[in-house]
Design a protein around this motif. Structure first.
Motif, PDB file in Angstrom:
ATOM      1  N   HIS A  60       0.869  -1.175   0.000  1.00 30.58           N
ATOM      2  CA  HIS A  60       0.000   0.000   0.000  1.00 30.58           C
ATOM      3  C   HIS A  60       0.903   1.221   0.000  1.00 30.58           C
ATOM      4  O   HIS A  60       1.938   1.233   0.674  1.00 30.58           O
ATOM      5  CB  HIS A  60      -0.894   0.019   1.237  1.00 30.58           C
ATOM      6  N   PHE A  82       1.495   5.362   0.640  1.00 31.60           N
ATOM      7  CA  PHE A  82       1.032   6.478   1.457  1.00 31.60           C
ATOM      8  C   PHE A  82       1.811   7.733   1.100  1.00 31.60           C
ATOM      9  O   PHE A  82       3.022   7.672   0.882  1.00 31.60           O
ATOM     10  CB  PHE A  82       1.255   6.189   2.952  1.00 31.60           C
ATOM     11  N   ALA A 109       3.778   6.405   8.130  1.00 30.24           N
ATOM     12  CA  ALA A 109       3.113   5.498   7.200  1.00 30.24           C
ATOM     13  C   ALA A 109       2.810   4.164   7.871  1.00 30.24           C
ATOM     14  O   ALA A 109       1.731   3.589   7.668  1.00 30.24           O
ATOM     15  CB  ALA A 109       3.971   5.290   5.953  1.00 30.24           C
ATOM     16  N   ALA A 139      -0.233   4.550  10.051  1.00 33.15           N
ATOM     17  CA  ALA A 139      -1.461   4.561   9.244  1.00 33.15           C
ATOM     18  C   ALA A 139      -1.771   3.170   8.695  1.00 33.15           C
ATOM     19  O   ALA A 139      -2.935   2.759   8.643  1.00 33.15           O
ATOM     20  CB  ALA A 139      -1.332   5.566   8.106  1.00 33.15           C
ATOM     21  N   VAL A 142      -1.151  12.093   6.660  1.00 34.82           N
ATOM     22  CA  VAL A 142      -0.793  10.882   5.936  1.00 34.82           C
ATOM     23  C   VAL A 142      -2.007  10.518   5.101  1.00 34.82           C
ATOM     24  O   VAL A 142      -3.127  10.480   5.608  1.00 34.82           O
ATOM     25  CB  VAL A 142      -0.450   9.722   6.896  1.00 34.82           C
ATOM     26  N   LYS A 143      -1.797  10.265   3.805  1.00 34.89           N
ATOM     27  CA  LYS A 143      -2.923   9.946   2.923  1.00 34.89           C
ATOM     28  C   LYS A 143      -2.646   8.625   2.204  1.00 34.89           C
ATOM     29  O   LYS A 143      -1.587   8.446   1.611  1.00 34.89           O
ATOM     30  CB  LYS A 143      -3.111  11.070   1.909  1.00 34.89           C
ATOM     31  N   LEU A 144      -3.613   7.719   2.270  1.00 38.19           N
ATOM     32  CA  LEU A 144      -3.508   6.450   1.557  1.00 38.19           C
ATOM     33  C   LEU A 144      -3.688   6.708   0.068  1.00 38.19           C
ATOM     34  O   LEU A 144      -4.676   7.315  -0.344  1.00 38.19           O
ATOM     35  CB  LEU A 144      -4.578   5.470   2.059  1.00 38.19           C
TER      36      LEU A 144
END
Length: 97
Positions: free
Chosen positions: A22, A24, A38, A41, A80-82
């Protein structure tokens, strides 16, 4: 000097067998801090892998983020953004790590 980072984290989720990477986007200039943010998250999504998976490290910096990329992502201070599981080619700079 980077403003943020794209970090890849290998996560095991109940929906998919085995660990899956994934990505981030992290608003941290320091690479190590960005990796830890990361991981924090990622832990909300599933179990973070503890050893390499198919030759990929469990946590790794993929690319630096420029100020323009941070604005395009609408990434706020300390956020923090996925970015998802697909390769984030739009956010990865030419001279990636």
């Amino acid at each position: 000097m980077p403003i943020g980072w794209v970090i890849g984290v290998m996560i095991e989720t109940p929906e998919t067998p085995g660990a899956q990477r994934h990505f981030f986007a992290v608003d941290r200039a320091d690479r190590a801090e960005a990796e830890w943010k990361a991981v924090d998250a990622a832990a909300l999504i599933g179990a973070v892998a503890t050893s390499p998976v198919k030759g990929l490290e469990p946590v790794h910096a993929v690319s630096e983020l420029s100020a323009a990329a941070m604005r395009n992502l609408a990434l706020g201070r300390g956020q923090v953004k996925l970015l998802g599981t697909r390769w984030p080619r739009r956010w990865v700079s030419a001279g990636s790590v």
